[in-house]
Design a protein around this motif. Sequence first.
Motif, PDB file in Angstrom:
ATOM      1  N   ILE A 267      -8.909   8.019  -4.003  1.00  0.00           N
ATOM      2  CA  ILE A 267      -8.143   7.029  -3.443  1.00  0.00           C
ATOM      3  C   ILE A 267      -6.719   7.488  -2.967  1.00  0.00           C
ATOM      4  O   ILE A 267      -6.029   8.471  -3.561  1.00  0.00           O
ATOM      5  N   GLU A 268      -6.286   6.959  -1.800  1.00  0.00           N
ATOM      6  CA  GLU A 268      -4.772   7.166  -1.341  1.00  0.00           C
ATOM      7  C   GLU A 268      -3.940   6.330  -1.966  1.00  0.00           C
ATOM      8  O   GLU A 268      -3.822   5.122  -2.340  1.00  0.00           O
ATOM      9  N   ARG A 269      -3.047   7.196  -3.064  1.00  0.00           N
ATOM     10  CA  ARG A 269      -2.117   6.374  -3.649  1.00  0.00           C
ATOM     11  C   ARG A 269      -0.963   5.469  -3.217  1.00  0.00           C
ATOM     12  O   ARG A 269      -0.535   4.496  -3.774  1.00  0.00           O
ATOM     13  N   ASP A 270      -0.916   5.586  -1.775  1.00  0.00           N
ATOM     14  CA  ASP A 270       0.070   4.754  -1.167  1.00  0.00           C
ATOM     15  C   ASP A 270      -0.505   3.373  -1.160  1.00  0.00           C
ATOM     16  O   ASP A 270       0.079   2.267  -0.959  1.00  0.00           O
ATOM     17  N   GLN A 271      -2.015   3.073  -1.109  1.00  0.00           N
ATOM     18  CA  GLN A 271      -2.568   1.904  -1.169  1.00  0.00           C
ATOM     19  C   GLN A 271      -2.303   1.101  -2.362  1.00  0.00           C
ATOM     20  O   GLN A 271      -2.124  -0.011  -2.449  1.00  0.00           O
ATOM     21  N   ILE A 272      -2.336   1.956  -3.679  1.00  0.00           N
ATOM     22  CA  ILE A 272      -2.182   1.310  -4.949  1.00  0.00           C
ATOM     23  C   ILE A 272      -0.880   0.948  -4.850  1.00  0.00           C
ATOM     24  O   ILE A 272      -0.303  -0.219  -5.508  1.00  0.00           O
ATOM     25  N   ALA A 273      -0.020   1.622  -4.631  1.00  0.00           N
ATOM     26  CA  ALA A 273       1.484   1.376  -4.413  1.00  0.00           C
ATOM     27  C   ALA A 273       1.722   0.058  -3.576  1.00  0.00           C
ATOM     28  O   ALA A 273       2.587  -0.725  -3.876  1.00  0.00           O
ATOM     29  N   SER A 274       1.183  -0.245  -2.460  1.00  0.00           N
ATOM     30  CA  SER A 274       1.217  -1.313  -1.634  1.00  0.00           C
ATOM     31  C   SER A 274       0.773  -2.620  -2.400  1.00  0.00           C
ATOM     32  O   SER A 274       1.470  -3.397  -2.246  1.00  0.00           O
ATOM     33  N   VAL A 275      -0.196  -2.232  -3.370  1.00  0.00           N
ATOM     34  CA  VAL A 275      -0.585  -3.606  -4.097  1.00  0.00           C
ATOM     35  C   VAL A 275       0.405  -3.942  -4.970  1.00  0.00           C
ATOM     36  O   VAL A 275       0.736  -4.900  -5.197  1.00  0.00           O
ATOM     37  N   PHE A 276       0.988  -2.949  -5.604  1.00  0.00           N
ATOM     38  CA  PHE A 276       1.795  -3.303  -6.736  1.00  0.00           C
ATOM     39  C   PHE A 276       3.233  -3.705  -6.184  1.00  0.00           C
ATOM     40  O   PHE A 276       3.769  -4.847  -6.637  1.00  0.00           O
ATOM     41  N   TYR A 277       3.512  -3.381  -4.915  1.00  0.00           N
ATOM     42  CA  TYR A 277       4.847  -3.844  -4.388  1.00  0.00           C
ATOM     43  C   TYR A 277       4.602  -5.332  -3.711  1.00  0.00           C
ATOM     44  O   TYR A 277       5.590  -6.231  -3.815  1.00  0.00           O
ATOM     45  N   ASN A 278       2.959  -5.405  -3.081  1.00  0.00           N
ATOM     46  CA  ASN A 278       2.832  -6.765  -2.531  1.00  0.00           C
ATOM     47  C   ASN A 278       3.107  -7.837  -3.744  1.00  0.00           C
ATOM     48  O   ASN A 278       3.280  -9.063  -3.719  1.00  0.00           O
ATOM     49  N   ARG A 279       2.386  -7.556  -5.010  1.00  0.00           N
ATOM     50  CA  ARG A 279       2.608  -8.522  -6.119  1.00  0.00           C
ATOM     51  C   ARG A 279       3.944  -8.749  -6.741  1.00  0.00           C
ATOM     52  O   ARG A 279       4.180  -9.718  -6.984  1.00  0.00           O
ATOM     53  N   ILE A 280       4.721  -7.717  -6.685  1.00  0.00           N
ATOM     54  CA  ILE A 280       6.132  -7.989  -6.958  1.00  0.00           C
ATOM     55  C   ILE A 280       6.850  -8.922  -6.197  1.00  0.00           C
ATOM     56  O   ILE A 280       7.478  -9.766  -6.541  1.00  0.00           O
ATOM     57  N   ASP A 281       6.463  -8.729  -4.864  1.00  0.00           N
ATOM     58  CA  ASP A 281       6.951  -9.500  -3.858  1.00  0.00           C
ATOM     59  C   ASP A 281       6.878 -10.939  -3.920  1.00  0.00           C
ATOM     60  O   ASP A 281       7.608 -11.862  -3.627  1.00  0.00           O
ATOM     61  N   VAL A 282       5.579 -11.397  -4.236  1.00  0.00           N
ATOM     62  CA  VAL A 282       5.233 -12.736  -4.394  1.00  0.00           C
ATOM     63  C   VAL A 282       5.278 -13.266  -5.879  1.00  0.00           C
ATOM     64  O   VAL A 282       4.670 -14.388  -6.247  1.00  0.00           O
ATOM     65  N   GLY A 283       5.857 -12.348  -6.732  1.00  0.00           N
ATOM     66  CA  GLY A 283       6.030 -12.684  -7.948  1.00  0.00           C
ATOM     67  C   GLY A 283       4.862 -12.730  -8.817  1.00  0.00           C
ATOM     68  O   GLY A 283       4.651 -13.348  -9.955  1.00  0.00           O
ATOM     69  N   MET A 284       3.807 -11.982  -8.610  1.00  0.00           N
ATOM     70  CA  MET A 284       2.739 -11.789  -9.447  1.00  0.00           C
ATOM     71  C   MET A 284       2.917 -10.677 -10.589  1.00  0.00           C
ATOM     72  O   MET A 284       3.503  -9.918 -10.289  1.00  0.00           O
ATOM     73  N   PRO A 285       2.201 -10.873 -11.765  1.00  0.00           N
ATOM     74  CA  PRO A 285       2.544  -9.882 -12.611  1.00  0.00           C
ATOM     75  C   PRO A 285       1.507  -8.551 -11.858  1.00  0.00           C
ATOM     76  O   PRO A 285       0.669  -8.784 -11.424  1.00  0.00           O
ATOM     77  N   LEU A 286       1.813  -7.384 -12.328  1.00  0.00           N
ATOM     78  CA  LEU A 286       1.094  -6.253 -11.828  1.00  0.00           C
ATOM     79  C   LEU A 286      -0.322  -6.103 -12.279  1.00  0.00           C
ATOM     80  O   LEU A 286      -1.202  -5.763 -11.653  1.00  0.00           O
ATOM     81  N   GLN A 287      -0.592  -6.528 -13.852  1.00  0.00           N
ATOM     82  CA  GLN A 287      -1.695  -6.619 -14.278  1.00  0.00           C
ATOM     83  C   GLN A 287      -2.538  -5.349 -14.239  1.00  0.00           C
ATOM     84  O   GLN A 287      -3.628  -5.213 -13.667  1.00  0.00           O
ATOM     85  N   THR A 288      -1.863  -4.140 -14.492  1.00  0.00           N
ATOM     86  CA  THR A 288      -2.580  -2.749 -14.575  1.00  0.00           C
ATOM     87  C   THR A 288      -2.780  -2.606 -15.923  1.00  0.00           C
ATOM     88  O   THR A 288      -2.076  -2.298 -17.044  1.00  0.00           O
ATOM     89  N   ASP A 289      -4.184  -2.098 -16.318  1.00  0.00           N
ATOM     90  CA  ASP A 289      -4.424  -1.658 -17.516  1.00  0.00           C
ATOM     91  C   ASP A 289      -3.901  -0.587 -18.488  1.00  0.00           C
ATOM     92  O   ASP A 289      -3.808  -0.849 -19.480  1.00  0.00           O
ATOM     93  N   PRO A 290      -3.457   0.513 -17.764  1.00  0.00           N
ATOM     94  CA  PRO A 290      -2.768   1.378 -18.485  1.00  0.00           C
ATOM     95  C   PRO A 290      -1.701   1.029 -19.294  1.00  0.00           C
ATOM     96  O   PRO A 290      -1.154   1.678 -20.179  1.00  0.00           O
TER      97      PRO A 290
END
Length: 375
Positions: A267-290
């Motif tokens: 996986i390209e890490r910048d894509q994971i980063a985009s999901v995290f930033y998109n969620r933060i922008d719309v007020g969604m929790p990151l919901q990451t298992d680690p």
Amino acid sequence: MASEETKTKKDYMREKMIEQQQEAKVVRKIVLIISIVLFLVVAGTLTGGYFYIKGALQPVDPSSKKEKTVEIPIGSSVTGISQILEENGIIKDAKVFKYYVKFKNESGFMAGEYALTPAMTFPEIIESLKTGKLMEEVVFKITLPEGKQLKEIATIIAEKANLNSEEVLQQLNDKAFIEKMMQKYPNLLTEEILAENIKHPLEGYLFPATYPYYKEDPTLEEIVSVMLDKTEEVIEEYSGAMVEKEYTPHKLLTMASLIEEEATEKIERDQIASVFYNRIDVGMPLQTDPTVLYAKGEHKERVLYEDLEIDDPYNTYINTGLTPGPIANAGVSSIEAALNPADTDYLYFLAAPSGEVYFSKTLEEHNQLKAEHIN
């Protein structure tokens, strides 16, 4: 009578015009004065900065012939070397020397004892630092892989340095030890690492790399200092990008650690980063298992629904935004992804048992992928 009135009006208009012209002259004069003052202030600042840097590039004392013995410890970074030279009066300003070295792309400095004088120029100092007189053999090395948490790092250090892992972790969390490190690395270790909800102040700050040590029994401070030198050196490379994103080292390392813990080889890490930033922008929790596992303080192959309910500041299923601090150490690729996320509309990603990661824009798409790839 009519002509007298007309004359009076003309006189009045003429006087008004003269008055307006005089006012305009006064305004122009004021604007001119303000402009000159501002210009002089800016010019003075730039001139002062220019002369300061120019002076810092010159020898401390061109007429001095007094030699000083300066020891450069093994493993010293450019930052550390610059500070040592300033403390010994060989250079005027450590930062100016450091940026000069980077601008000139100089490297290959060696540990050793050097006879240096305040009369030496930067090129002469740099040339001397490449000779080195301490050519000691490596006694042992410590390798910190990416994605390791402080508890795991404490065990790695203990095994390699013949120390007790519990005592190592205890000292790494010791308030007096942390404050001493903060004084030594003020730009890297800020008050953010002492925030109320931080579990381990140095979590995420010991950069993944291989570190050589040349003493049989180095202290934990000596061991950790080499690692923090490396972290500071890496972070400084991204100082410009951090300013643009208004990121502190703590925030950068926190985001990078979340990316690191979710990343796979496929996986390209910048894509994971985009999901995290998109969620933060719309007020969604990151919901990451680690983050749930970090909150629980344990490692599991699979996170259960009951695990997601743990009441902890690090649980990104019940808290929005980033965790209070890093949850592991992150490598360069995750740091760069944190600073340069991909431009996507993704809000979800799914890591399949095969290692493949699938991205989606809607919950419906995400659930469909989950049904297809998760048993």
